[in-house]
Design a protein around this motif. Structure first.
Motif, PDB file in Angstrom:
ATOM      1  N   ALA A 494      18.457  34.275 -25.169  1.00 52.69           N
ATOM      2  CA  ALA A 494      19.271  33.866 -27.210  1.00 52.69           C
ATOM      3  C   ALA A 494      19.656  36.128 -27.339  1.00 52.69           C
ATOM      4  O   ALA A 494      20.720  35.634 -28.464  1.00 52.69           O
ATOM      5  CB  ALA A 494      17.797  34.451 -28.379  1.00 52.69           C
ATOM      6  N   ARG A 497      23.290  35.612 -25.892  1.00 52.80           N
ATOM      7  CA  ARG A 497      24.079  34.615 -26.959  1.00 52.80           C
ATOM      8  C   ARG A 497      24.249  35.797 -27.961  1.00 52.80           C
ATOM      9  O   ARG A 497      25.781  35.517 -28.453  1.00 52.80           O
ATOM     10  CB  ARG A 497      23.480  33.507 -27.442  1.00 52.80           C
ATOM     11  N   SER A 498      23.454  36.643 -28.914  1.00 52.06           N
ATOM     12  CA  SER A 498      23.592  37.017 -30.036  1.00 52.06           C
ATOM     13  C   SER A 498      24.745  38.600 -29.772  1.00 52.06           C
ATOM     14  O   SER A 498      25.533  38.110 -30.733  1.00 52.06           O
ATOM     15  CB  SER A 498      22.268  37.035 -30.535  1.00 52.06           C
ATOM     16  N   ARG A 530      26.471  27.435 -32.310  1.00 51.17           N
ATOM     17  CA  ARG A 530      25.530  28.705 -32.319  1.00 51.17           C
ATOM     18  C   ARG A 530      24.919  28.519 -33.664  1.00 51.17           C
ATOM     19  O   ARG A 530      23.893  28.923 -33.619  1.00 51.17           O
ATOM     20  CB  ARG A 530      26.264  30.437 -32.070  1.00 51.17           C
ATOM     21  N   ASP A 533      21.865  27.230 -34.062  1.00 54.27           N
ATOM     22  CA  ASP A 533      20.621  28.054 -32.946  1.00 54.27           C
ATOM     23  C   ASP A 533      19.625  27.468 -33.247  1.00 54.27           C
ATOM     24  O   ASP A 533      19.043  27.353 -34.038  1.00 54.27           O
ATOM     25  CB  ASP A 533      21.541  28.816 -32.566  1.00 54.27           C
ATOM     26  N   VAL A 538      19.711  34.750 -33.203  1.00 55.56           N
ATOM     27  CA  VAL A 538      21.674  34.086 -32.535  1.00 55.56           C
ATOM     28  C   VAL A 538      21.752  33.423 -33.756  1.00 55.56           C
ATOM     29  O   VAL A 538      23.296  33.477 -34.170  1.00 55.56           O
ATOM     30  CB  VAL A 538      21.035  33.007 -31.665  1.00 55.56           C
TER      31      VAL A 538
END
Length: 932
Positions: A494, A497-498, A530, A533, A538
């Motif tokens: 995560a 992704r963020s 996202r 998500d 995220v």
């Protein structure tokens, strides 16, 4: 004053009635037979507590350490009662300084309660009590316990900060004297107290009011830089550090000794000492760089080591050095040769530490179902409406800059080494631009494709940090990097992704400049995934990044609106509290970006039901209304007539919010002890949404206004003491003037004087909106504006001539002066010469639009009335005329007549000489458009 039932039978014998002091106020003797006053020796050294009273005070201190809320309430009530008795404070200091048999937390707590009493009531302490406390503090500053020493230090500085430094002349000499004590505890305790005094009263210590004690203190402190105890060395540096930023004279006189001593401590073993040395060098860089320049090479070498210090606090202080150096003009010159060492150190500092990952729950991948705790949600501040004009450059850069520096890991809002390193790399990228890349690119390759997620994550952060400064140099690599980053949006971690969301948002401008199918479409598709998500961090990063993309892409998003709205609406059902507030922002930004394109039945069907559902769920006093009102304000402006079916309940509620807030403010002003002060943000946001409705619905808002008392409420809001309330009310006044002037007109006589008094540039945004509203009123009033011109004209002319007036205010002021001249040329034209030059320079940069049109018509009419007023600055008028791309035909005729009239007046030869001064571009444009 009856202190009420106090069950403290004790405490009584402790009261000392000194001779000649008169009554000491209510004492614990209130209900006892009078005792003969005992004579006081010098002060109150012979004060002794009553045993029973002492036990009760101790019991109270024990109870107040209980976690039980009911017990805490009883304790608070007891404290209130006891504070009626001045000698209660004698008991508190006695427990702190003399009761060595008690445990330290109880003694310290006694001191902290006393500190609060000093803060609140010191002025009403009887002289003997105050003397006793002061003496006890100085006599016990060397207590064996470091906690007690620190508590006494806090108490001393609290007394000193109550304006008592002047009234306690022996304090500083005695503390300085105690520094020489053979006893470590005494020296350390005195230094601790001095450090707190230096922190709290630095300006006073360097003032004539106290005879400049710093002249003695600074040289004294410098002697202790070489003390054998690291704690003392650390105190000494910390004391001197308090005076760097204010450039205290005593320190400036000893600056070379100070720097020399700092260098001697460079290799100190103690982390606290190293931290204070770094802090000193960072501040000196800002205020006395001249003294550091000769040693800059070795200082940079030292800071490179310290930025890698094992102690994170030292590393963080040292890392601040690069941030500060980047702001100095000599940065490039002194740092170029060290970049090869510095860049890898900063990049290394950008990795999450193990403790960060634990705090961020970096191992928790799915947390969307866990409700937010209230402390997760930072307070939001509503930014009131400011009316601005369209510029050549599309987005006004004034306020937006610098807001997203560390959105990468917001919840770790504590400043840490990762954030500081990233910020330093960001500012250095802005200094060195593409010269940074040869040092960075080789590192980046290894980071971005690293198998360990923590390292890969830091590489993505590096890429985001340099986006602004190194954009030019990065362009060749972006076609390859952007797809890689888009791929990282579906990483299994995560935190990866963020950060990918954030970094991509920093390159949104480039993405939008490419053909949409290349990067915009894939980026948007992945970001929307996202937004849904399963990890809250995220979701938040994706929503923020999407809002940035919306601002950059604007109408490019129109083809995808259906898809975007499906996602945002789905998120409504998914999000917890905190992210819901960010979702409102993403929806509001979408509405601002695509404008009237949102006004399609299918889009309205998708978007409005969930928004209205939230609107109905929220109570009038719920602060979540703020972001929702802001969001609806943007949506109403974009949907225009499409918002009509929803406008009535929304309008009514806004009026109610304003009315409630005003009523509560009135009750609070009349009886502040009975009522709470209102949160005026409710009123501000409601006024702004009403503005949005007036702007979006135009003349359709008329019936709503007719059926409400909004004009009466507006009259009150315009006179509110809070600038933000006035700012929003003037914006609403301007919007109502445009939408339904029939309701504004009857109030003009009352409103104009208020507008006139708010033309005060001390409050820029208030002044700006008042100015704009006056301009709008002019256009509706026409010649009937005449009685009000003198109320506002002088202030407007003064504002346009002020140095450093912000651009937005200058432009609005110029427009309004032009509009006043358009409707009342006879009244305004005599002052033409006083404003024509700044008027022309401030309006040459704005786009052709209605406001510019009316203002220029006004200027032409005033020149007709008073041609002499423009003669000296005619070149500026020519330049302003040339800034028009396509004026309306009749306006072009007005320009033509004035230019040719002037040319005919001065004669061909003089005109030739005059036009020689024109820049080539101006010459060309005037010849092409107006034949002069």
């Amino acid at each position: 004053m009856d202190p009420g039932p106090v069950p403290l039978s004790g405490l009584r014998a402790g009261v000392v009635q000194p001779q000649g002091c008169g009554k000491m106020g209510p004492t614990l003797l209130s209900h006892q037979p009078k005792m003969a006053p005992r004579k006081l020796q010098l002060c109150t050294m012979d004060w002794q507590p009553d045993e029973q009273g002492l036990q009760q005070v101790l019991q109270l201190l024990k109870d107040s350490q209980s976690p039980n809320t009911a017990t805490q309430r009883v304790v608070q009530d007891k404290l209130k009662q006891l504070n009626q008795f001045p000698d209660f404070n004698n008991y508190l200091i006695f427990v702190l300084t003399r009761l060595k048999s008690e445990d330290e937390p109880t003694r310290s707590l006694s001191g902290l309660i006393l500190k609060n009493n000093v803060k609140a009531h010191y002025q009403s302490f009887p002289q003997p009590v105050a003397e006793f406390i002061k003496q006890e503090c100085l006599n016990n500053i060397g207590d064996a316990s470091s906690l007690i020493r620190a508590t006494i230090g806090i108490l001393i500085t609290t007394i000193a900060s109550k304006g008592e430094l002047q009234m306690w002349p022996e304090l500083l000499p005695q503390l300085c004297n105690l520094l020489n004590s053979e006893d470590y505890n005494t020296c350390e305790g005195a230094f601790g107290a001095l450090q707190k005094i230096c922190e709290d009263s630095s300006e006073l210590l360097d003032s004539d009011a106290l005879n400049r004690p710093l002249n003695i203190m600074i040289p004294k402190f410098l002697q202790f830089f070489k003390h054998c105890s690291p704690k003392i060395r650390s105190h000494a540096i910390a004391c001197v550090n308090q005076f760097i930023m204010d450039r205290a004279q005593a320190l400036m006189d000893n600056i070379d000794t100070f720097i020399e001593h700092l260098f001697a401590l460079a290799v100190d073993e103690d982390p606290e000492v190293r931290k204070n040395v770094c802090r000193a060098l960072v501040m000196l860089l800002e205020v006395r760089i001249d003294r550091l320049i000769p040693h800059m090479h070795s200082i940079i070498q030292y800071m490179l080591q310290r930025t890698q210090d094992n102690d994170e606090n030292v590393a963080l202080e040292a890392c601040e050095f690069w941030l500060t150096l980047a702001e100095q003009p000599i940065c490039k010159e002194v740092l170029s040769s060290h970049l090869v060492q510095l860049i890898p150190i900063l990049v290394n500092g950008m990795k999450y530490s193990e403790i960060d990952i634990i705090l961020l729950k970096g191992d928790v991948e799915e947390d969307e179902a866990i409700p937010d705790s209230e402390q997760d949600i930072k307070p939001r501040f509503h930014k009131s409406r400011t009316v601005t004009l369209q510029h050549e450059e599309d987005r006004t850069q004034d306020d937006e800059d610098g807001e997203d520096e560390d959105d990468d890991d917001d919840t770790l809002s504590d400043w840490n080494l990762r954030k500081c390193s990233a910020a330093a790399l960001d500012v250095l990228a802005n200094v060195f631009r593409d010269e940074l890349l040869p040092h960075l690119l080789p590192l980046l390759k290894g980071l971005l494709f690293h198998p360990e997620w923590v390292i890969k994550e830091s590489g993505i952060l590096v890429l985001g940090a340099i986006a602004e400064g190194c954009m030019q140099g990065m362009v060749p690599y972006l076609p390859e990097l952007i797809p890689h980053l888009i791929q990282c949006l579906s990483d299994k971690k995560a935190l990866v992704r963020s950060i990918a969301c954030w970094t991509l948002s920093r390159y949104a401008h480039w993405v939008v400049s490419q053909p949409p199918d290349m990067h915009l479409k894939p980026l948007m598709t992945e970001l929307l995934k996202r937004i849904l998500d399963s990890n809250k961090r995220v979701q938040e990063a994706a929503c923020s990044a999407f809002a940035t993309l919306e601002e950059e892409a604007c109408t490019e998003l129109v083809p995808y609106l259906s898809f975007i709205l499906d996602t945002l609406v789905f998120a409504f059902g998914k999000y917890q509290h905190k992210n819901l507030l960010i979702l409102y922002d993403a929806i509001g930004t979408l509405a601002d970006s695509v404008g009237h394109h949102l006004n399609q039945p299918e889009y309205i069907q998708k978007l409005m039901p969930p928004l209205i559902q939230k609107w109905n769920e929220l109570k009038d006093e719920d602060k979540d209304l703020f972001p929702l009102l802001e969001c609806l304000s943007s949506v109403a402006t974009a949907l225009q007539s499409g918002f009509l079916p929803y406008c009535e309940p929304v309008y009514q509620r806004c009026v109610t919010l304003v009315q409630k807030t005003l009523a509560q403010a009135m009750m609070y002003n009349q009886q502040p002890d009975q009522y709470e002060a209102p949160d005026k943000d409710f009123m501000i946001v409601a006024l702004d949404l009403l503005s949005g409705l007036a702007e979006g619905l135009g003349c359709h808002v008329e019936q709503l206004v007719a059926r409400s008392n909004i004009m009466t409420l507006l009259f009150q809001c315009m006179q509110d003491t809070m600038p933000e309330v006035r700012q929003s009310s003037f914006a609403l006044l301007g919007d109502l003037t445009k939408a339904c002037f029939m309701h504004v007109k009857p109030c003009i006589a009352e409103f104009m004087p208020i507008l006139g008094t708010n033309l005060n540039p001390e409050f820029i945004s208030v002044c700006n909106n008042a100015t704009w509203a006056i301009g709008e009123i002019c256009m509706q009033m026409g010649a009937e504006m005449q009685p009000y011109v003198q109320m506002v004209l002088n202030n407007l002319v003064e504002i346009i001539n002020r140095p450093n007036t912000p651009k937005t205010l200058l432009e609005n002021t110029a427009i309004t002066i032009g509009r006043l001249g358009y409707v009342c040329p006879q009244e305004v034209a005599p002052m033409l010469q006083q404003f024509i030059r700044p008027w022309c320079t401030s309006l040459r940069n704005i786009r052709d639009n209605e406001e510019k049109d009316s203002a220029f018509r006004g200027i032409c009419m005033m020149i007709g009335v008073n041609p002499g007023g423009v003669v000296q600055d005619f070149i500026f008028f020519c330049d302003a005329v040339a800034s028009w791309v396509s004026p309306k035909d009749d306006l072009r005729d007005m320009f033509y007549k004035i230019l040719h009239g002037f040319k005919d007046q001065v004669g061909e030869e003089n005109w030739q000489q005059f036009s020689e001064q024109f820049p080539p571009l101006l010459k060309e444009r005037l010849a092409a458009f107006y034949g002069v």
